[in-house]
Design an enzyme around this catalytic site. Structure first.
Site, PDB file in Angstrom:
ATOM      1  N   SER A  10     -22.165  58.597 -21.334  1.00 38.31           N
ATOM      2  CA  SER A  10     -22.395  59.717 -20.418  1.00 38.31           C
ATOM      3  C   SER A  10     -23.753  60.342 -20.700  1.00 38.31           C
ATOM      4  O   SER A  10     -23.971  60.927 -21.769  1.00 38.31           O
ATOM      5  CB  SER A  10     -21.299  60.769 -20.580  1.00 38.31           C
ATOM      6  N   ASP A  37     -22.273  62.429 -14.759  1.00 34.75           N
ATOM      7  CA  ASP A  37     -21.378  63.567 -14.511  1.00 34.75           C
ATOM      8  C   ASP A  37     -21.999  64.521 -13.502  1.00 34.75           C
ATOM      9  O   ASP A  37     -22.995  65.185 -13.783  1.00 34.75           O
ATOM     10  CB  ASP A  37     -21.104  64.302 -15.823  1.00 34.75           C
ATOM     11  N   MET A 139      -9.020  62.329 -17.653  1.00 34.12           N
ATOM     12  CA  MET A 139      -9.781  63.329 -18.406  1.00 34.12           C
ATOM     13  C   MET A 139      -9.014  63.681 -19.677  1.00 34.12           C
ATOM     14  O   MET A 139      -7.856  64.100 -19.615  1.00 34.12           O
ATOM     15  CB  MET A 139     -10.005  64.599 -17.581  1.00 34.12           C
ATOM     16  N   GLY A 144     -16.113  69.739 -17.412  1.00 33.69           N
ATOM     17  CA  GLY A 144     -17.133  70.776 -17.324  1.00 33.69           C
ATOM     18  C   GLY A 144     -18.234  70.670 -18.360  1.00 33.69           C
ATOM     19  O   GLY A 144     -19.380  70.973 -18.063  1.00 33.69           O
ATOM     20  N   GLY A 180     -13.852  62.107 -22.389  1.00 32.85           N
ATOM     21  CA  GLY A 180     -13.798  63.401 -23.068  1.00 32.85           C
ATOM     22  C   GLY A 180     -13.383  63.287 -24.517  1.00 32.85           C
ATOM     23  O   GLY A 180     -12.256  62.860 -24.805  1.00 32.85           O
ATOM     24  N   GLY A 181     -14.300  63.618 -25.417  1.00 30.99           N
ATOM     25  CA  GLY A 181     -13.952  63.643 -26.831  1.00 30.99           C
ATOM     26  C   GLY A 181     -13.772  62.284 -27.469  1.00 30.99           C
ATOM     27  O   GLY A 181     -13.172  62.180 -28.544  1.00 30.99           O
TER      28      GLY A 181
END
Ligand code: DX5
Ligand code: ZN
Length: 220
Positions: A10, A37, A139, A144, A180-181
């Protein structure tokens, strides 16, 4: 199976003043996709990338451009992103009352179709569309911002989605992407749960040697 997964770095965590460097690092590391994103300051608080940036990236790389739209009224941006050169356009199920028309619109552009869901959205909300899409983007943080921690309950959601795809004999047609993460230490858990594509932002661009970190992901 882990050897067959795709990594989609990303660029949200890259230096926006030097995206050419991020593309070079993805090329050197051998990443398959580039994750972009798109945030509109409405669906999420943050504001990021629009079609002109995707067009510029398209002119600099042959890699698969994986556009994750975190926007309200996704139908308004499908054609601009497709024309800019997106290979995959993913929208959020929470952002529309008419997912089928967004799916059909994306399909009509020739781009691949993805649906994403927030961590709090039931998997049953996207299940009716599994046979019409190419990818589910799970997600594993609230959308965000980059750099958040992986929500542990995501692993069982990946397993649940994979099971439902298997029940519908769609496991070879519909990819599961997790976003995510994702770090080197939890990537294997996510792949073992059934992910086909891993997104990683801060875990790659937050290191001193992003190209080498991409290689490390492929060696887990
Ligand atoms: C979050 C974005 C992610 C983000 C991931 O809303 O969708 O793609 O870049 O960043 P990390 O890998 O740092 O959690
Ligand atoms: Zn994303």
């Amino acid at each position: 199976m882990t050897s067959e997964f795709k990594l989609s770095p990303s660029i949200l965590s890259a230096d926006f003043s030097n995206l050419q460097l991020a593309l070079d690092q993805c090329a050197d590391g051998g990443a398959h996709w580039i994750h972009i994103d798109v945030m509109d300051n409405q669906f999420v608080p943050n504001l990021t990338i629009g079609p002109p940036v995707v067009k510029s990236l398209r002119s600099k790389t042959q890699k698969f451009l994986d556009v994750h739209m975190m926007v309200v009224e996704p139908e308004k941006l499908v054609e601009p992103f497709a024309k800019a050169g997106a290979d995959m356009i993913t929208f959020h199920i929470e952002a529309t009352d008419d997912p089928l028309s967004v799916i059909n619109l994306i399909r009509s552009t020739g781009s691949k179709v993805g649906i994403s869901l927030k961590p709090s959205t039931p998997v049953s909300d996207i299940e009716p569309f599994f046979d019409k899409i190419d990818l589910v983007l799970v997600m594993s943080v609230d959308p965000g911002f980059g750099g958040q921690g992986y929500i542990d309950a995501s692993t069982n959601r990946i397993i649940e989605i994979k099971q439902k795809l298997v029940e519908q004999c769609l496991q070879d047609r519909v990819l599961i992407e997790v976003d995510g993460g994702i770090k080197l230490h939890n990537a294997k858990e996510v792949l073992d749960a059934g992910a086909d594509v891993l997104v990683a932002g801060s875990a790659i661009f937050g290191t001193d040697d992003p190209a080498n970190t991409i290689k490390e992901f492929y060696n887990i």
